[in-house]
Motif scaffolding. Structure first.
Motif, PDB file in Angstrom:
ATOM      1  N   ARG A   2      -3.671 -30.769  43.465  1.00  0.00           N
ATOM      2  CA  ARG A   2      -3.596 -29.346  43.107  1.00  0.00           C
ATOM      3  C   ARG A   2      -4.071 -28.465  44.249  1.00  0.00           C
ATOM      4  O   ARG A   2      -3.490 -27.408  44.514  1.00  0.00           O
ATOM      5  CB  ARG A   2      -4.442 -29.069  41.865  1.00  0.00           C
ATOM      6  N   LEU A   3      -5.130 -28.901  44.914  1.00  0.00           N
ATOM      7  CA  LEU A   3      -5.661 -28.128  46.035  1.00  0.00           C
ATOM      8  C   LEU A   3      -4.631 -28.021  47.147  1.00  0.00           C
ATOM      9  O   LEU A   3      -4.397 -26.943  47.698  1.00  0.00           O
ATOM     10  CB  LEU A   3      -6.946 -28.764  46.559  1.00  0.00           C
ATOM     11  N   TRP A   4      -3.980 -29.146  47.486  1.00  0.00           N
ATOM     12  CA  TRP A   4      -2.973 -29.121  48.540  1.00  0.00           C
ATOM     13  C   TRP A   4      -1.768 -28.274  48.139  1.00  0.00           C
ATOM     14  O   TRP A   4      -1.203 -27.560  48.971  1.00  0.00           O
ATOM     15  CB  TRP A   4      -2.540 -30.528  48.930  1.00  0.00           C
ATOM     16  N   LEU A   5      -1.370 -28.326  46.871  1.00  0.00           N
ATOM     17  CA  LEU A   5      -0.273 -27.477  46.419  1.00  0.00           C
ATOM     18  C   LEU A   5      -0.644 -26.003  46.555  1.00  0.00           C
ATOM     19  O   LEU A   5       0.188 -25.178  46.944  1.00  0.00           O
ATOM     20  CB  LEU A   5       0.089 -27.797  44.969  1.00  0.00           C
ATOM     21  N   THR A   6      -1.888 -25.665  46.249  1.00  0.00           N
ATOM     22  CA  THR A   6      -2.346 -24.284  46.405  1.00  0.00           C
ATOM     23  C   THR A   6      -2.330 -23.868  47.869  1.00  0.00           C
ATOM     24  O   THR A   6      -1.872 -22.773  48.211  1.00  0.00           O
ATOM     25  CB  THR A   6      -3.768 -24.135  45.835  1.00  0.00           C
ATOM     26  N   VAL A   7      -2.801 -24.735  48.748  1.00  0.00           N
ATOM     27  CA  VAL A   7      -2.808 -24.428  50.182  1.00  0.00           C
ATOM     28  C   VAL A   7      -1.384 -24.232  50.678  1.00  0.00           C
ATOM     29  O   VAL A   7      -1.091 -23.255  51.387  1.00  0.00           O
ATOM     30  CB  VAL A   7      -3.525 -25.552  50.970  1.00  0.00           C
ATOM     31  N   TYR A   8      -0.477 -25.138  50.300  1.00  0.00           N
ATOM     32  CA  TYR A   8       0.917 -24.996  50.726  1.00  0.00           C
ATOM     33  C   TYR A   8       1.546 -23.728  50.156  1.00  0.00           C
ATOM     34  O   TYR A   8       2.351 -23.071  50.819  1.00  0.00           O
ATOM     35  CB  TYR A   8       1.742 -26.219  50.317  1.00  0.00           C
ATOM     36  N   GLY A   9       1.192 -23.372  48.936  1.00  0.00           N
ATOM     37  CA  GLY A   9       1.707 -22.147  48.338  1.00  0.00           C
ATOM     38  C   GLY A   9       1.252 -20.907  49.085  1.00  0.00           C
ATOM     39  O   GLY A   9       2.048 -19.992  49.349  1.00  0.00           O
ATOM     40  N   VAL A  10      -0.022 -20.874  49.456  1.00  0.00           N
ATOM     41  CA  VAL A  10      -0.544 -19.723  50.210  1.00  0.00           C
ATOM     42  C   VAL A  10       0.133 -19.637  51.575  1.00  0.00           C
ATOM     43  O   VAL A  10       0.533 -18.552  52.024  1.00  0.00           O
ATOM     44  CB  VAL A  10      -2.083 -19.824  50.345  1.00  0.00           C
ATOM     45  N   VAL A  11       0.282 -20.761  52.244  1.00  0.00           N
ATOM     46  CA  VAL A  11       0.954 -20.771  53.544  1.00  0.00           C
ATOM     47  C   VAL A  11       2.401 -20.316  53.395  1.00  0.00           C
ATOM     48  O   VAL A  11       2.913 -19.547  54.228  1.00  0.00           O
ATOM     49  CB  VAL A  11       0.870 -22.175  54.188  1.00  0.00           C
ATOM     50  N   ALA A  12       3.084 -20.743  52.347  1.00  0.00           N
ATOM     51  CA  ALA A  12       4.472 -20.340  52.123  1.00  0.00           C
ATOM     52  C   ALA A  12       4.565 -18.834  51.899  1.00  0.00           C
ATOM     53  O   ALA A  12       5.484 -18.178  52.421  1.00  0.00           O
ATOM     54  CB  ALA A  12       5.045 -21.090  50.927  1.00  0.00           C
ATOM     55  N   ASP A  60     -13.381 -45.208  37.695  1.00  0.00           N
ATOM     56  CA  ASP A  60     -11.923 -45.161  37.827  1.00  0.00           C
ATOM     57  C   ASP A  60     -11.374 -43.834  37.315  1.00  0.00           C
ATOM     58  O   ASP A  60     -10.503 -43.221  37.943  1.00  0.00           O
ATOM     59  CB  ASP A  60     -11.272 -46.325  37.074  1.00  0.00           C
ATOM     60  N   ARG A  61     -11.893 -43.379  36.166  1.00  0.00           N
ATOM     61  CA  ARG A  61     -11.437 -42.091  35.628  1.00  0.00           C
ATOM     62  C   ARG A  61     -11.802 -40.950  36.568  1.00  0.00           C
ATOM     63  O   ARG A  61     -11.004 -40.032  36.782  1.00  0.00           O
ATOM     64  CB  ARG A  61     -12.046 -41.843  34.249  1.00  0.00           C
ATOM     65  N   LEU A  62     -12.996 -41.001  37.146  1.00  0.00           N
ATOM     66  CA  LEU A  62     -13.403 -39.963  38.099  1.00  0.00           C
ATOM     67  C   LEU A  62     -12.501 -39.952  39.330  1.00  0.00           C
ATOM     68  O   LEU A  62     -12.124 -38.882  39.820  1.00  0.00           O
ATOM     69  CB  LEU A  62     -14.853 -40.172  38.535  1.00  0.00           C
ATOM     70  N   GLU A  63     -12.160 -41.130  39.832  1.00  0.00           N
ATOM     71  CA  GLU A  63     -11.277 -41.206  40.994  1.00  0.00           C
ATOM     72  C   GLU A  63      -9.910 -40.612  40.679  1.00  0.00           C
ATOM     73  O   GLU A  63      -9.338 -39.888  41.501  1.00  0.00           O
ATOM     74  CB  GLU A  63     -11.123 -42.662  41.450  1.00  0.00           C
ATOM     75  N   GLU A  64      -9.379 -40.891  39.485  1.00  0.00           N
ATOM     76  CA  GLU A  64      -8.089 -40.321  39.095  1.00  0.00           C
ATOM     77  C   GLU A  64      -8.181 -38.799  39.017  1.00  0.00           C
ATOM     78  O   GLU A  64      -7.268 -38.094  39.463  1.00  0.00           O
ATOM     79  CB  GLU A  64      -7.651 -40.889  37.747  1.00  0.00           C
ATOM     80  N   MET A  65      -9.274 -38.292  38.451  1.00  0.00           N
ATOM     81  CA  MET A  65      -9.437 -36.844  38.338  1.00  0.00           C
ATOM     82  C   MET A  65      -9.554 -36.193  39.711  1.00  0.00           C
ATOM     83  O   MET A  65      -8.988 -35.122  39.958  1.00  0.00           O
ATOM     84  CB  MET A  65     -10.668 -36.523  37.483  1.00  0.00           C
ATOM     85  N   ILE A  66     -10.247 -36.841  40.618  1.00  0.00           N
ATOM     86  CA  ILE A  66     -10.400 -36.301  41.973  1.00  0.00           C
ATOM     87  C   ILE A  66      -9.057 -36.291  42.692  1.00  0.00           C
ATOM     88  O   ILE A  66      -8.729 -35.341  43.407  1.00  0.00           O
ATOM     89  CB  ILE A  66     -11.460 -37.103  42.759  1.00  0.00           C
ATOM     90  N   GLU A  67      -8.252 -37.335  42.507  1.00  0.00           N
ATOM     91  CA  GLU A  67      -6.928 -37.374  43.127  1.00  0.00           C
ATOM     92  C   GLU A  67      -6.043 -36.246  42.605  1.00  0.00           C
ATOM     93  O   GLU A  67      -5.341 -35.584  43.368  1.00  0.00           O
ATOM     94  CB  GLU A  67      -6.263 -38.727  42.874  1.00  0.00           C
ATOM     95  N   ARG A  68      -6.087 -35.999  41.280  1.00  0.00           N
ATOM     96  CA  ARG A  68      -5.302 -34.902  40.708  1.00  0.00           C
ATOM     97  C   ARG A  68      -5.778 -33.555  41.251  1.00  0.00           C
ATOM     98  O   ARG A  68      -4.971 -32.687  41.580  1.00  0.00           O
ATOM     99  CB  ARG A  68      -5.394 -34.914  39.187  1.00  0.00           C
ATOM    100  N   LEU A  69      -7.088 -33.394  41.348  1.00  0.00           N
ATOM    101  CA  LEU A  69      -7.648 -32.154  41.878  1.00  0.00           C
ATOM    102  C   LEU A  69      -7.246 -31.955  43.331  1.00  0.00           C
ATOM    103  O   LEU A  69      -6.910 -30.841  43.757  1.00  0.00           O
ATOM    104  CB  LEU A  69      -9.168 -32.160  41.744  1.00  0.00           C
ATOM    105  N   GLU A  70      -7.242 -33.039  44.097  1.00  0.00           N
ATOM    106  CA  GLU A  70      -6.841 -32.958  45.501  1.00  0.00           C
ATOM    107  C   GLU A  70      -5.375 -32.553  45.626  1.00  0.00           C
ATOM    108  O   GLU A  70      -5.028 -31.709  46.461  1.00  0.00           O
ATOM    109  CB  GLU A  70      -7.068 -34.308  46.181  1.00  0.00           C
TER     110      GLU A  70
END
Length: 74
Positions: free
Chosen positions: A49-59, A37-47
Motif C-alpha cells: 500500500r505504501l509503494w502504491l501511494t508513493v507511485y500515485g503521488v509521483v504519477a 506469520d500473521r504480522l509478516e503478512e500484514m507488514i507486506e500488505r502495508l508495504e
C-alpha cells in the motif's frame, strides 16, 4: 536392568510437571510462530500500500508537469 523386565515405568510428579511444562512451551512457541506469520503478512500488505501511494503521488506530480508543458507549448 532392561526396560522389558516386566516392571511398569514409574512416573513421578516432577517428571510429569516437566512434561506438562514442555507441552505448554511447545504450544506457546507454535502460537508465537503463527502470530509472527500473521504480522509478516500484514507488514507486506502495508508495504504494498505504501509503494502504491508513493507511485500515485509521483504519477500526479508527473501528470502536472506534463500538463504545464502542454500549456506552455501549444
Amino acid at each position: 536392568m532392561s526396560e522389558d523386565s516386566g516392571f511398569d515405568r514409574f512416573e513421578c510428579a516432577p517428571g510429569l510437571r516437566l512434561q506438562a511444562h514442555e507441552r505448554v512451551s511447545a504450544i506457546h512457541h507454535e502460537n508465537l510462530l503463527q502470530r509472527l506469520d500473521r504480522l509478516e503478512e500484514m507488514i507486506e500488505r502495508l508495504e504494498r500500500r505504501l509503494w502504491l501511494t508513493v507511485y500515485g503521488v509521483v504519477a500526479v506530480i508527473l501528470a502536472q508537469a506534463v500538463q504545464s508543458f502542454l500549456v506552455v507549448a501549444p
